[in-house]
Enzyme design. Structure first.
Site, PDB file in Angstrom:
ATOM      1  N   LYS A  73      59.008  31.519  34.253  1.00 57.05           N
ATOM      2  CA  LYS A  73      58.538  32.670  34.635  1.00 57.05           C
ATOM      3  C   LYS A  73      60.275  33.144  35.510  1.00 57.05           C
ATOM      4  O   LYS A  73      60.832  33.108  35.913  1.00 57.05           O
ATOM      5  CB  LYS A  73      57.548  32.270  35.321  1.00 57.05           C
ATOM      6  CG  LYS A  73      57.103  32.813  35.728  1.00 57.05           C
ATOM      7  CD  LYS A  73      55.310  33.110  34.781  1.00 57.05           C
ATOM      8  CE  LYS A  73      54.461  34.073  35.590  1.00 57.05           C
ATOM      9  NZ  LYS A  73      53.094  33.869  34.478  1.00 57.05           N
TER      10      LYS A  73
HETATM   11  P1  NAD Z   1      48.158  43.829  36.409  1.00 55.69           P
HETATM   12  O1  NAD Z   1      49.282  44.122  37.015  1.00 55.69           O
HETATM   13  O2  NAD Z   1      47.901  44.497  34.755  1.00 55.69           O
HETATM   14  O3  NAD Z   1      46.982  43.504  37.368  1.00 55.69           O
HETATM   15  C1  NAD Z   1      46.330  43.104  38.314  1.00 55.69           C
HETATM   16  C2  NAD Z   1      45.043  43.683  38.603  1.00 55.69           C
HETATM   17  O4  NAD Z   1      44.394  42.919  40.290  1.00 55.69           O
HETATM   18  C3  NAD Z   1      45.188  45.528  38.802  1.00 55.69           C
HETATM   19  O5  NAD Z   1      43.656  45.963  39.301  1.00 55.69           O
HETATM   20  C4  NAD Z   1      45.353  44.969  40.821  1.00 55.69           C
HETATM   21  O6  NAD Z   1      45.102  46.306  41.641  1.00 55.69           O
HETATM   22  C5  NAD Z   1      44.767  44.009  41.036  1.00 55.69           C
HETATM   23  N1  NAD Z   1      44.775  43.243  42.829  1.00 55.69           N
HETATM   24  C6  NAD Z   1      46.508  42.957  42.979  1.00 55.69           C
HETATM   25  N2  NAD Z   1      47.351  42.490  42.885  1.00 55.69           N
HETATM   26  C7  NAD Z   1      45.573  41.947  44.403  1.00 55.69           C
HETATM   27  C8  NAD Z   1      44.672  41.219  45.027  1.00 55.69           C
HETATM   28  N3  NAD Z   1      46.033  41.714  46.478  1.00 55.69           N
HETATM   29  N4  NAD Z   1      43.671  41.550  45.622  1.00 55.69           N
HETATM   30  C9  NAD Z   1      42.503  42.803  44.885  1.00 55.69           C
HETATM   31  N5  NAD Z   1      43.248  42.802  43.457  1.00 55.69           N
HETATM   32  C10 NAD Z   1      44.234  43.384  43.507  1.00 55.69           C
HETATM   33  O7  NAD Z   1      48.065  42.949  35.768  1.00 55.69           O
HETATM   34  P2  NAD Z   1      47.730  41.441  34.867  1.00 55.69           P
HETATM   35  O8  NAD Z   1      48.597  41.116  33.843  1.00 55.69           O
HETATM   36  O9  NAD Z   1      46.148  42.199  34.251  1.00 55.69           O
HETATM   37  O10 NAD Z   1      47.452  39.523  35.381  1.00 55.69           O
HETATM   38  C11 NAD Z   1      46.289  39.363  36.375  1.00 55.69           C
HETATM   39  C12 NAD Z   1      46.638  38.172  36.743  1.00 55.69           C
HETATM   40  O11 NAD Z   1      46.138  37.346  35.142  1.00 55.69           O
HETATM   41  C13 NAD Z   1      47.858  37.647  37.425  1.00 55.69           C
HETATM   42  O12 NAD Z   1      47.523  36.453  37.926  1.00 55.69           O
HETATM   43  C14 NAD Z   1      48.516  36.768  36.175  1.00 55.69           C
HETATM   44  O13 NAD Z   1      49.383  36.132  35.602  1.00 55.69           O
HETATM   45  C15 NAD Z   1      47.582  35.882  34.795  1.00 55.69           C
HETATM   46  N6  NAD Z   1      48.141  36.841  33.977  1.00 55.69           N
HETATM   47  C16 NAD Z   1      48.155  37.306  32.753  1.00 55.69           C
HETATM   48  C17 NAD Z   1      48.459  37.308  31.749  1.00 55.69           C
HETATM   49  C18 NAD Z   1      49.228  38.950  30.663  1.00 55.69           C
HETATM   50  O14 NAD Z   1      48.681  38.191  29.276  1.00 55.69           O
HETATM   51  N7  NAD Z   1      49.156  39.755  31.168  1.00 55.69           N
HETATM   52  C19 NAD Z   1      47.971  36.185  31.288  1.00 55.69           C
HETATM   53  C20 NAD Z   1      48.063  34.964  32.120  1.00 55.69           C
HETATM   54  C21 NAD Z   1      47.682  35.284  32.307  1.00 55.69           C
END
Ligand code: NAD
Length: 433
Positions: free
Chosen positions: A114
């Protein structure tokens, strides 16, 4: 005066007892492993701390980050790049450990890694003389693209020879991955690339949301026994994962009553119009203001819905608010959205939790396909990628549900046990641990 250096901020003192550590210690003992062996599996194999001088519009904005190369016993270190203001070293280590467990339970030949890059957007706005309080999406995008380009250049010894293969995570997306590809010119060196870029994969951008959707259906149908069309759901986060997940859920007829993000939240007990919300967020960068009735994150966690889906950031359901959760089940779309203390409180209330290492594994499953097909100009159909995700997530869930029933343990512990057995086996064969 603030005397903490960036390195001290990143290292953040002693590693806290995180959830994966908690479960891995327990599982390791159950497996009869001695303490040094358990520590060998828990600890990262390498940590790299990076200073990134990001050049933008004639100025240099310095940010710090780290790469945690957790375990490569089963394949190259694999894991996303997170850009956020609260990144620290132990969080990055925890997320890399989850990747090792996730790739293992999904039975794909990757290990876990990571990257965390700590960016205080207020500092950047100050340096560039901007006044929009972090809300200038064009500026934010330019900054994250340049950060990723600088990162790829500074970390090239890990990325160029496929030691570590990055992908998107919070704060990064396909465009950032294209900038990494620009540095390596190797289509296998990074996954989550946008459509049309050498080695891209149809369905990759929707893959994590799609996998969470399939996991939600299994939770509703097999565990909670609620027909999806009669179910209600609340969602935190409407980024890459949350937005596609919501579109799939809405298409299936699941009523999404509330969605929140970093800037605010919206609520409609009759269900939000998700495709209109998707268009609204594409234009405005937030769900805030989409309908009249607003909702906070804390109110969302306490809603009386069938399923709660945290799809934003970590530790949001903790010992302070777990007691207020009224949902019957939770799908961990985000990584570690529930602390281990909260996990115990939820299990006492019989709230069923589909753990992150299975629920959000769709992204890394698609990444495996993207990586292995990276030299092919013949594109696989999106539907075929979704079928592969279905099969892998169903296999993981079948194994988790039956281990949980056989051994009378929760889904999370069962998932960690299945994953850890495979990692230990590979470490034993390669390194005689
Ligand atoms: P992103 O940056 O595209 O979106 C994050 C979303 O969460 C946004 O809507 C943001 O406004 C909101 N957010 C962030 N902090 C916040 C808070 N404190 N309170 C409320 N809302 C909040 O991120 P993503 O890629 O969608 O990832 C989201 C989660 O999924 C993360 O935990 C990430 O580790 C996990 N994840 C992502 C992927 C991927 O392929 N992108 C894969 C596995 C896991």
């Amino acid at each position: 005066m603030d005397t903490l250096s960036e390195t001290e901020v990143l290292i953040n003192n002693k590693e806290p007892l995180t959830r994966s550590k908690f479960f891995m210690l327990k599982v390791g003992e159950n497996m009869g492993l001695d303490k040094p062996t358990i520590r060998d599996i828990i600890n990262p194999q390498q940590i790299v701390i990076l200073r990134l001088p990001v050049k933008l519009w004639g100025k240099v904005f310095v940010v710090w980050g780290c790469i945690s190369l957790h375990n490569n016993a089963r394949g190259p270190y694999k894991g996303g790049i997170r850009i956020a203001p609260d990144v620290n070293l132990w969080e990055t280590v925890e997320l890399s450990r989850l990747m090792t467990l996730k790739t293992s339970i999904s039975d794909i030949e990757f290990g876990g890694g990571k990257t965390g890059i700590r960016v205080d957007i207020d500092d950047a706005y100050k340096l560039f003389g901007k006044k929009d309080q972090g809300n200038d999406h064009e500026f934010n995008k330019a900054l994250s693209l340049e950060i990723c380009e600088e990162f790829a250049s500074e970390a090239k010894r890990y990325i160029n020879d496929l030691t570590y293969i990055p992908a998107p995570d919070m704060g990064t997306g396909p465009e950032e991955m294209a900038y990494i590809y620009n540095q390596t010119l190797n289509p296998a060196s990074v996954t989550g690339k946008p459509e049309g870029i050498h080695g891209w994969l149809p369905g990759r951008k929707e893959s994590t949301g799609y996998g969470c959707y399939r996991a939600t259906l299994r939770l509703l149908e097999d565990i909670l026994r609620i027909p999806p069309q009669k179910s209600t759901l609340a969602l935190q986060g409407f980024g890459n994962v949350g937005s596609y997940l919501a579109l799939f859920l809405a298409e299936k007829g699941i009523t999404i009553q509330a969605v929140t993000d970093l800037y605010g939240g919206v609520y409609d007990p009759d269900g939000l119009d998700i495709s209109a919300l998707y268009d609204y967020v594409s234009e405005n960068g937030t769900v805030k203001g989409f309908v009249e009735k607003s909702i906070t994150n804390e109110e969302l966690f306490a809603l009386d819905v069938d399923v709660l889906v945290p799809a934003a950031t970590g530790n949001v359901i903790n010992k302070e608010n777990a007691g207020k959760v009224r949902a019957k089940g939770i799908v961990e779309a985000a990584n570690v959205p529930i602390t281990y203390e909260a996990m115990n409180l939820l299990s006492a209330k019989d709230v069923k939790v589909i753990p992150d290492i299975v629920a959000n594994s769709g992204g890394v499953i698609a990444s495996m396909e993207e990586y292995s097909r990276s030299l092919s100009a013949i594109k696989i159909e999106k539907e075929s990628v979704f079928r592969i995700i279905d099969e892998k997530i169903n296999n993981s869930l079948n194994a988790v549900f039956s281990k949980s029933a056989d051994e009378n343990i929760g889904f999370s512990e069962a998932a960690v046990q299945l994953a850890m057995e495979r990692v230990y086996d590979a470490m034993k064969k390669r390194w005689h641990i």
